[in-house]
Design a protein around this motif. Structure first.
Motif, PDB file in Angstrom:
ATOM      1  N   LEU A 240     -17.368  -3.260 -26.956  1.00  0.00           N
ATOM      2  CA  LEU A 240     -18.235  -2.218 -27.523  1.00  0.00           C
ATOM      3  C   LEU A 240     -19.707  -2.410 -27.184  1.00  0.00           C
ATOM      4  O   LEU A 240     -20.526  -1.554 -27.498  1.00  0.00           O
ATOM      5  CB  LEU A 240     -18.085  -2.221 -29.053  1.00  0.00           C
ATOM      6  N   MET A 241     -20.052  -3.529 -26.522  1.00  0.00           N
ATOM      7  CA  MET A 241     -21.457  -3.884 -26.323  1.00  0.00           C
ATOM      8  C   MET A 241     -22.264  -2.800 -25.633  1.00  0.00           C
ATOM      9  O   MET A 241     -23.395  -2.505 -26.016  1.00  0.00           O
ATOM     10  CB  MET A 241     -21.558  -5.184 -25.525  1.00  0.00           C
ATOM     11  N   ALA A 242     -21.697  -2.217 -24.587  1.00  0.00           N
ATOM     12  CA  ALA A 242     -22.449  -1.207 -23.830  1.00  0.00           C
ATOM     13  C   ALA A 242     -22.822  -0.029 -24.714  1.00  0.00           C
ATOM     14  O   ALA A 242     -23.907   0.563 -24.561  1.00  0.00           O
ATOM     15  CB  ALA A 242     -21.626  -0.727 -22.636  1.00  0.00           C
ATOM     16  N   TYR A 243     -21.951   0.291 -25.660  1.00  0.00           N
ATOM     17  CA  TYR A 243     -22.181   1.445 -26.533  1.00  0.00           C
ATOM     18  C   TYR A 243     -23.188   1.115 -27.627  1.00  0.00           C
ATOM     19  O   TYR A 243     -24.048   1.940 -27.958  1.00  0.00           O
ATOM     20  CB  TYR A 243     -20.844   1.913 -27.114  1.00  0.00           C
ATOM     21  N   TYR A 244     -23.103  -0.090 -28.175  1.00  0.00           N
ATOM     22  CA  TYR A 244     -24.126  -0.510 -29.126  1.00  0.00           C
ATOM     23  C   TYR A 244     -25.489  -0.577 -28.449  1.00  0.00           C
ATOM     24  O   TYR A 244     -26.504  -0.157 -29.005  1.00  0.00           O
ATOM     25  CB  TYR A 244     -23.783  -1.886 -29.713  1.00  0.00           C
ATOM     26  N   ARG A 245     -25.522  -1.109 -27.222  1.00  0.00           N
ATOM     27  CA  ARG A 245     -26.783  -1.206 -26.494  1.00  0.00           C
ATOM     28  C   ARG A 245     -27.385   0.185 -26.279  1.00  0.00           C
ATOM     29  O   ARG A 245     -28.584   0.397 -26.471  1.00  0.00           O
ATOM     30  CB  ARG A 245     -26.567  -1.901 -25.150  1.00  0.00           C
ATOM     31  N   ALA A 246     -26.547   1.139 -25.893  1.00  0.00           N
ATOM     32  CA  ALA A 246     -27.028   2.512 -25.677  1.00  0.00           C
ATOM     33  C   ALA A 246     -27.546   3.132 -26.969  1.00  0.00           C
ATOM     34  O   ALA A 246     -28.514   3.901 -26.967  1.00  0.00           O
ATOM     35  CB  ALA A 246     -25.902   3.365 -25.103  1.00  0.00           C
ATOM     36  N   ARG A 247     -26.921   2.773 -28.073  1.00  0.00           N
ATOM     37  CA  ARG A 247     -27.315   3.342 -29.368  1.00  0.00           C
ATOM     38  C   ARG A 247     -28.756   3.006 -29.708  1.00  0.00           C
ATOM     39  O   ARG A 247     -29.460   3.812 -30.339  1.00  0.00           O
ATOM     40  CB  ARG A 247     -26.364   2.800 -30.455  1.00  0.00           C
ATOM     41  N   TYR A 248     -29.232   1.838 -29.301  1.00  0.00           N
ATOM     42  CA  TYR A 248     -30.588   1.436 -29.661  1.00  0.00           C
ATOM     43  C   TYR A 248     -31.667   2.199 -28.891  1.00  0.00           C
ATOM     44  O   TYR A 248     -32.852   2.027 -29.163  1.00  0.00           O
ATOM     45  CB  TYR A 248     -30.754  -0.078 -29.485  1.00  0.00           C
ATOM     46  N   HIS A 249     -31.254   3.039 -27.960  1.00  0.00           N
ATOM     47  CA  HIS A 249     -32.213   3.889 -27.269  1.00  0.00           C
ATOM     48  C   HIS A 249     -32.463   5.194 -28.036  1.00  0.00           C
ATOM     49  O   HIS A 249     -33.306   5.990 -27.636  1.00  0.00           O
ATOM     50  CB  HIS A 249     -31.711   4.205 -25.856  1.00  0.00           C
TER      51      HIS A 249
END
Length: 216
Positions: free
Chosen positions: A157-166
């Protein structure tokens, strides 16, 4: 051979964690061989082991790709991951040591400082601080098997959590929630810490759709 295989596995995991490999990206055997100066055998063995964890999918005649979930898979993994993270927070509240309490405070303070200093900017840097917060909580739970399960699910899920912080305002909200969770853990309020963490790591259906679309 085992040492070479472990090196390849660690390198792929590191690339997933840093975002160098994103969901759906192909993992080139030849590139890994050249990068680590190894033969094809340890590379293939590493990819087989990564496939067994669900982090890599092998495609016939095309090689291996980083796991990219469908919406149904995403929500199913998230459901499990939220429960695991919540359990870790609850256990941490019961078992918190002085060393972990200090590490937890440092992790939360770093997130708060970033949010106060950068606002919505430097989202990828904040994500690394976020990972550190969750790592400390999971380690404070004192259960190495739970820790490994959290790591495996988190990498999917990391890529999606990372994108969320944008997204606007998410960093400030995250830092605020980290403080609230840490306060509950420090106060030994296990059930409340578990519920707060579970809610913290969850996405609603619409957000999940948006993130999947952004990284497709």
């Amino acid at each position: 051979m085992a040492g070479q295989t472990d090196t390849i596995i660690a390198a792929v995991l590191r690339d997933i964690e840093t975002g160098a490999l994103r969901p759906g990206d192909f993992i080139e055997d030849a590139a890994l061989m050249a990068r680590h100066e190894v033969s094809r055998t340890p590379v293939r063995e590493a990819l087989i082991q990564l496939e067994a964890t669900g982090l890599v999918a092998r495609v016939a005649r095309k090689g291996a790709i980083v796991f990219r979930p469908t919406l149904e898979q995403f929500l199913a993994i998230l459901e499990v991951h939220a429960k695991l993270e919540g359990q870790a927070a609850g256990l941490a509240a019961r078992r918190l040591s002085r060393a972990h309490a200090e590490a937890l405070e440092a992790a939360v303070a770093a997130c708060e400082t970033h949010a106060r200093t950068h606002g919505d900017a430097a989202a990828d840097a904040y994500y690394q601080l976020n990972m550190d917060f969750h790592r400390v909580v999971a380690e404070a739970a004192g259960n190495p098997y739970l820790l490994e399960m959290i790591k495996t699910n988190a990498r999917k899920l990391m890529a999606y959590y990372r994108a969320r912080y944008h997204y606007t305002g998410v960093i400030a909200t995250s830092a605020k929630e980290h403080r609230a969770i840490a306060d509950l853990i420090t106060a030994r309020r296990a059930k409340e810490a578990e519920a707060a963490m579970e809610q913290h790591v969850s996405f609603d259906h619409v957000t999940a759709l948006d993130l999947l679309a952004a990284l497709s």
